[in-house]
Design a protein around this motif. Structure first.
Motif, PDB file in Angstrom:
ATOM      1  N   VAL A  92       0.858  -1.179   0.000  1.00 41.57           N
ATOM      2  CA  VAL A  92       0.000   0.000   0.000  1.00 41.57           C
ATOM      3  C   VAL A  92       0.895   1.230   0.000  1.00 41.57           C
ATOM      4  O   VAL A  92       1.803   1.349   0.831  1.00 41.57           O
ATOM      5  CB  VAL A  92      -0.935   0.031   1.220  1.00 41.57           C
ATOM      6  N   ARG A  93       0.645   2.144  -0.938  1.00 44.10           N
ATOM      7  CA  ARG A  93       1.368   3.412  -1.011  1.00 44.10           C
ATOM      8  C   ARG A  93       0.353   4.530  -0.906  1.00 44.10           C
ATOM      9  O   ARG A  93      -0.639   4.543  -1.653  1.00 44.10           O
ATOM     10  CB  ARG A  93       2.131   3.529  -2.330  1.00 44.10           C
ATOM     11  N   TRP A 104      -7.255   4.950   7.331  1.00 37.18           N
ATOM     12  CA  TRP A 104      -7.047   3.584   6.825  1.00 37.18           C
ATOM     13  C   TRP A 104      -7.448   2.632   7.945  1.00 37.18           C
ATOM     14  O   TRP A 104      -6.748   2.475   8.934  1.00 37.18           O
ATOM     15  CB  TRP A 104      -5.591   3.397   6.423  1.00 37.18           C
ATOM     16  N   GLU A 120       3.405  -4.544   3.121  1.00 33.05           N
ATOM     17  CA  GLU A 120       4.235  -3.346   3.156  1.00 33.05           C
ATOM     18  C   GLU A 120       3.355  -2.113   2.991  1.00 33.05           C
ATOM     19  O   GLU A 120       2.532  -2.052   2.074  1.00 33.05           O
ATOM     20  CB  GLU A 120       5.253  -3.349   2.025  1.00 33.05           C
ATOM     21  N   SER A 121       3.555  -1.130   3.856  1.00 32.97           N
ATOM     22  CA  SER A 121       2.828   0.132   3.738  1.00 32.97           C
ATOM     23  C   SER A 121       3.834   1.273   3.774  1.00 32.97           C
ATOM     24  O   SER A 121       4.708   1.314   4.647  1.00 32.97           O
ATOM     25  CB  SER A 121       1.827   0.298   4.880  1.00 32.97           C
ATOM     26  N   ARG A 122       3.679   2.209   2.826  1.00 34.58           N
ATOM     27  CA  ARG A 122       4.513   3.411   2.817  1.00 34.58           C
ATOM     28  C   ARG A 122       3.594   4.610   2.684  1.00 34.58           C
ATOM     29  O   ARG A 122       2.825   4.703   1.714  1.00 34.58           O
ATOM     30  CB  ARG A 122       5.530   3.383   1.687  1.00 34.58           C
ATOM     31  N   ILE A 123       3.674   5.515   3.660  1.00 38.08           N
ATOM     32  CA  ILE A 123       2.791   6.676   3.693  1.00 38.08           C
ATOM     33  C   ILE A 123       3.645   7.934   3.734  1.00 38.08           C
ATOM     34  O   ILE A 123       4.527   8.061   4.601  1.00 38.08           O
ATOM     35  CB  ILE A 123       1.859   6.627   4.926  1.00 38.08           C
ATOM     36  N   TRP A 133      -4.116   5.387  10.923  1.00 35.17           N
ATOM     37  CA  TRP A 133      -3.666   4.187  10.207  1.00 35.17           C
ATOM     38  C   TRP A 133      -3.663   3.018  11.176  1.00 35.17           C
ATOM     39  O   TRP A 133      -2.901   2.977  12.122  1.00 35.17           O
ATOM     40  CB  TRP A 133      -2.265   4.407   9.644  1.00 35.17           C
ATOM     41  N   ASP A 135      -3.396  -1.128  11.803  1.00 38.01           N
ATOM     42  CA  ASP A 135      -2.948  -2.440  11.333  1.00 38.01           C
ATOM     43  C   ASP A 135      -3.251  -3.464  12.417  1.00 38.01           C
ATOM     44  O   ASP A 135      -2.954  -3.225  13.600  1.00 38.01           O
ATOM     45  CB  ASP A 135      -1.444  -2.451  11.048  1.00 38.01           C
ATOM     46  N   THR A 153       5.788  -1.102   8.121  1.00 37.62           N
ATOM     47  CA  THR A 153       5.141   0.189   7.926  1.00 37.62           C
ATOM     48  C   THR A 153       6.186   1.290   7.959  1.00 37.62           C
ATOM     49  O   THR A 153       7.009   1.354   8.881  1.00 37.62           O
ATOM     50  CB  THR A 153       4.094   0.459   9.028  1.00 37.62           C
TER      51      THR A 153
END
Length: 251
Positions: A92-93, A104, A120-123, A133, A135, A153
């Motif tokens: 997720v970007r 989210w 994988e999450s990149r914010i 956010w 998780d 994350t």
């Protein structure tokens, strides 16, 4: 299976948000749902089982200045085994601009026995952006040992690192169930709140050690983490902290 979904939101100039792009590919199906608070609400619908080892799934989210988006999933994601040696991946970007807000709030990720999964999450947050956010990871279905899962994350605020967090569970992660990590708890999760308008809150650890609140140094942000015996209790821990004001006497 490979799939890319993309969501782009813009402020409509009247206090609301419009979705100018909503692109889906099976099994990542995005569906806009009704809202009454000016926040564009989207549900991610799984169009197939899984993710299954070998799947490569990507979701891109862009929230323009002063826009607000809330993303949910309609059910838990169950990471399943596939062909030997293969790994499933969900990336997720998200980019959130000044004055914008992204919520989210998906359902849990369940690491089923035999799976090999990477989440994988990149914010990237511009100064003045807000974020919630969440998780949540469940280590195995009822009565089974978990497969292998890594949840990573990465969050940047105003071009600087805000959060780098990774958790690995399963047979390839020695010590994951020990006292230094989950201490035998099958459910764990976190909630990151970035809100320039929210007053800073001190660090706090629940008396039984199952939950903690940590203010972050890189921005107007607070991270809550929790462990629990089941998904319901975990959600109760994190939901109780989602809306201010917060008391120092946490549940």
């Amino acid at each position: 299976m490979r799939a890319l979904a993309r969501l782009v939101a813009r402020a409509d100039g009247r206090g609301g948000t419009v979705l100018v792009e909503l692109h889906s590919e099976t099994p990542l199906l995005l569906r806009q749902t009704p809202t009454d608070d000016g926040v564009a609400t989207v549900h991610l619908v799984g169009g197939a089982a899984g993710p299954i080892a070998g799947d490569d799934l990507r979701l891109e989210i862009e929230v323009g200045p002063d826009a607000a988006v809330r993303v949910h999933t309609v059910a838990a994601s169950i990471a399943l085994p596939g062909r030997p040696g293969a790994v499933s991946r969900m990336a997720v970007r998200a980019e959130v601009q000044a004055g914008a807000t992204l919520h989210w709030l998906p359902e849990q990720l369940v690491a089923a026995a035999g799976c090999a999964h990477l989440a994988e999450s990149r914010i990237d947050l511009v100064a003045g952006a807000s974020l919630r956010w969440r998780d949540e990871l469940i280590c195995g279905r009822y009565g089974e040992a978990p497969g292998g899962a890594v949840v990573h994350t990465q969050v940047d605020y105003a071009g600087r690192p805000l959060l780098r967090q990774s958790l690995a569970v399963g047979p390839q992660a020695p010590g994951w169930a020990g006292p230094a990590v989950l201490d035998g708890a099958p459910a764990t999760g976190s909630l990151l709140v970035v809100d320039p308008s929210r007053p800073a809150e001190p660090a706090y650890v629940r008396s039984d050690g199952t939950a903690a609140r940590l203010p972050l140094a890189g921005g107007p942000a607070t991270l809550w983490t929790a462990t629990a015996p089941d998904a319901h209790t975990l959600r109760a821990h994190l939901t109780s902290w989602e809306h201010p004001p917060l008391s120092a006497d946490l549940p």
